[in-house]
Design a protein around this motif. Structure first.
Motif, PDB file in Angstrom:
ATOM      1  N   GLU A  27       0.911  -1.503   0.123  1.00 28.95           N
ATOM      2  CA  GLU A  27       0.281   0.165  -0.094  1.00 28.95           C
ATOM      3  C   GLU A  27       0.671   1.248   0.117  1.00 28.95           C
ATOM      4  O   GLU A  27       0.736   2.028  -0.473  1.00 28.95           O
ATOM      5  CB  GLU A  27      -0.568   0.099   1.220  1.00 28.95           C
ATOM      6  CG  GLU A  27      -2.137  -0.985   0.627  1.00 28.95           C
ATOM      7  CD  GLU A  27      -3.017  -0.919   2.013  1.00 28.95           C
ATOM      8  OE1 GLU A  27      -3.539   0.795   2.758  1.00 28.95           O
ATOM      9  OE2 GLU A  27      -3.336  -1.419   2.808  1.00 28.95           O
ATOM     10  N   ALA A  30       2.041   2.046  -3.414  1.00 30.27           N
ATOM     11  CA  ALA A  30       1.383   2.166  -4.233  1.00 30.27           C
ATOM     12  C   ALA A  30       1.335   3.675  -3.995  1.00 30.27           C
ATOM     13  O   ALA A  30       0.828   4.774  -5.303  1.00 30.27           O
ATOM     14  CB  ALA A  30       0.111   1.202  -4.463  1.00 30.27           C
ATOM     15  N   LYS A  31       1.321   4.422  -2.820  1.00 32.77           N
ATOM     16  CA  LYS A  31       0.753   5.561  -2.933  1.00 32.77           C
ATOM     17  C   LYS A  31       2.371   5.987  -3.357  1.00 32.77           C
ATOM     18  O   LYS A  31       1.925   7.233  -4.207  1.00 32.77           O
ATOM     19  CB  LYS A  31       0.362   6.283  -1.318  1.00 32.77           C
ATOM     20  CG  LYS A  31      -0.626   5.451  -0.671  1.00 32.77           C
ATOM     21  CD  LYS A  31      -0.971   5.675   0.316  1.00 32.77           C
ATOM     22  CE  LYS A  31      -2.275   5.782   1.099  1.00 32.77           C
ATOM     23  NZ  LYS A  31      -2.661   6.434   2.013  1.00 32.77           N
ATOM     24  N   SER A  33       3.927   5.625  -6.043  1.00 37.38           N
ATOM     25  CA  SER A  33       3.865   5.813  -7.291  1.00 37.38           C
ATOM     26  C   SER A  33       2.691   7.132  -7.970  1.00 37.38           C
ATOM     27  O   SER A  33       2.877   6.512  -8.971  1.00 37.38           O
ATOM     28  CB  SER A  33       3.356   4.206  -7.721  1.00 37.38           C
ATOM     29  OG  SER A  33       1.903   3.441  -7.377  1.00 37.38           O
ATOM     30  N   GLU A  34       1.496   7.097  -7.149  1.00 34.90           N
ATOM     31  CA  GLU A  34       0.682   8.314  -7.748  1.00 34.90           C
ATOM     32  C   GLU A  34       1.538   9.263  -7.832  1.00 34.90           C
ATOM     33  O   GLU A  34       1.288  10.573  -8.153  1.00 34.90           O
ATOM     34  CB  GLU A  34       0.133   8.123  -6.406  1.00 34.90           C
ATOM     35  CG  GLU A  34      -1.600   7.376  -6.534  1.00 34.90           C
ATOM     36  CD  GLU A  34      -2.028   7.645  -5.415  1.00 34.90           C
ATOM     37  OE1 GLU A  34      -2.076   8.743  -4.615  1.00 34.90           O
ATOM     38  OE2 GLU A  34      -2.608   6.220  -5.222  1.00 34.90           O
ATOM     39  N   SER A  35       2.705   9.555  -7.405  1.00 35.16           N
ATOM     40  CA  SER A  35       3.631  10.602  -7.199  1.00 35.16           C
ATOM     41  C   SER A  35       4.687  10.421  -7.926  1.00 35.16           C
ATOM     42  O   SER A  35       5.838  10.734  -7.599  1.00 35.16           O
ATOM     43  CB  SER A  35       3.880  11.098  -5.988  1.00 35.16           C
ATOM     44  OG  SER A  35       4.687  10.344  -4.984  1.00 35.16           O
ATOM     45  N   ASN A  36       4.906   9.029  -9.127  1.00 35.85           N
ATOM     46  CA  ASN A  36       6.043   9.408  -9.496  1.00 35.85           C
ATOM     47  C   ASN A  36       7.771   8.141  -8.384  1.00 35.85           C
ATOM     48  O   ASN A  36       8.659   8.158  -9.163  1.00 35.85           O
ATOM     49  CB  ASN A  36       6.480  10.041 -10.971  1.00 35.85           C
ATOM     50  CG  ASN A  36       5.888  10.204 -11.623  1.00 35.85           C
ATOM     51  OD1 ASN A  36       4.567   9.517 -11.826  1.00 35.85           O
ATOM     52  ND2 ASN A  36       5.663  11.553 -12.407  1.00 35.85           N
TER      53      ASN A  36
END
Length: 66
Positions: A27, A30-31, A33-36
């Motif tokens: 998790e 994944a968070k 990855s939202e900001s590359n």
């Protein structure tokens, strides 16, 4: 006379592939990855310089934070 810029081509070696073991899927990752951001498991013997160089060689990008 104009000087030519010579680009250094980085070549992946066996050590490069040994530094980055596997991506971490969670998790928190994944968070990021939202900001590359990307999370990897790395070898215990790897230094920050080793990790930065491996990312640069394998993915063709210069990491901003290790």
């Amino acid at each position: 006379m104009a000087e030519k810029k010579v680009e250094k081509k980085l070549v992946a070696t066996a050590r490069t592939y040994d530094v980055l073991r596997r991506p971490i899927i969670s998790e928190k990752a994944a968070k990021l990855s939202e900001s590359n951001g990307v999370v990897f498991e790395v070898a215990m013997s790897a230094t920050k310089e080793d990790v930065a160089k491996a990312v640069e060689v394998l993915f063709g990008i210069k990491p901003t934070k290790i």
